[in-house]
Design a protein around this motif. Sequence first.
Motif: not given
Length: 344
Positions: A95-109
Amino acid sequence: CPCTPGPLHFAIDHCFPIKGQGTVCTGTILRGSLAVNETIEFPELRVDRKVKSIQMFKRPVQRATQGDRVGVCVTQLNAEQLERGIACSPGSMLTWTCAVIAVRPIRFYKGISRTGAKFHLTVGHTTVMAKATFFGLPKDQPDPQAEDAEAPAAKAPTAAVSMAQDLTDAFDAGADYAYQDELRRDAGLRQWAVLELEHPVTSIVGALLIASHLEADVNANSCRLAFYGRMLQTADASDPQAMAKLRVFKRKCKTGQVDRVQDANTVIGRNLFNATTDVNLFVGMKVNLGDLEGTIASSFGKAKFKVDFRHDLDLKAFQDAIRGKQIELRYRRYIFDTAKRMVQ
C-alpha cells in the motif's frame, strides 16, 4: 488445473453476505492460485482470512488458478467495507502513496503531460488524484536499451503487445537522471516518473497504471488517457532523506562577465551572483571562460569574485583568448535534496 507460479492476486468486483455462511467475494484470479483452507489477505482492510469454500460457475471446487472467475467464501469479513478491491497471498502487496514508475505516453493523447500537473491515476479498480515528476537519462549518457524509432502506423498492430512488454525499464537508484518539464513523445525513449498520490492505493510491484484527465469534456472528440506505466518501487515522500536518494537533477547555468584581468592567471569577475549571495558557497567550483577552465578562488569585494586559471599562455595571449567571452558556471542541483547542494 496446474498451479500458476507467483503469489495470489485476486481482483474482487463484488462482495455480499450469505446468512449462516459468511461473505462471498466474486472476481477473477489475475495471478497465482487459490485453494480451500488457504489464508488470504485483504490488504486494504489489513486483515487475513481463511478460505471456507470456492465456487466456479455455481459448482464447488477445491482449487482455482489464473484466469478463473470464482466466488470465494470467507468468514468474519464485513461485506460493506469491501465492494471492490484485492485479495492476495499474505504480504505480497504494497500500500503506497509515492512510487517510481516506468512511463510511456499514449500517442492518441494530444495534450502535454507536464511535471507537477494533477491527473487521475487508475490502479486496478482504484482511481485517485496524483501528480508526477518526469525524468529520463541525461543527454550525454547513451541509452543501451534504446529502440529504433518506428512510425506510429507501423506500431499500431502490435500496440497491445507493446503495452504489456515495453515497460521493463530497470531503475538504478544510484544513477543520475535528468529532470524533465514534461513527458516527451520520442519513440523508444526510456522515461520514468515519481508519482505522489493524494490517497493510498494497493498493488503489486510491476502493477500497470493509467493516467488520465477524466475532468475533460466527455463529449469532446479527443483522447483523455495521457500515459501509462508500471510501478517499479515505492518511495516515502514524507522522509526527506529517503527522497534525496532519488538522484534526479536539474542543470543550472549562471553567467557573468570579466571585470578585469589581474594577471596572466587571474581574473576578477562580476554579475555572476547578486549582492546577497554568499560567494564562499561557490569557492572551489569550476567555471568556463571561452575555452579555458578556471576555479573560483574567493570573493572579491561586494558580489565580485576571483577566478584562478592554470595554462601556459602569457598575459597578452590570455587577454586575447578571453576577450568578449562570458564566465559560465555550470552545475547540477538535485530536486529532492533539501540541502540544495550544487554538484559539478
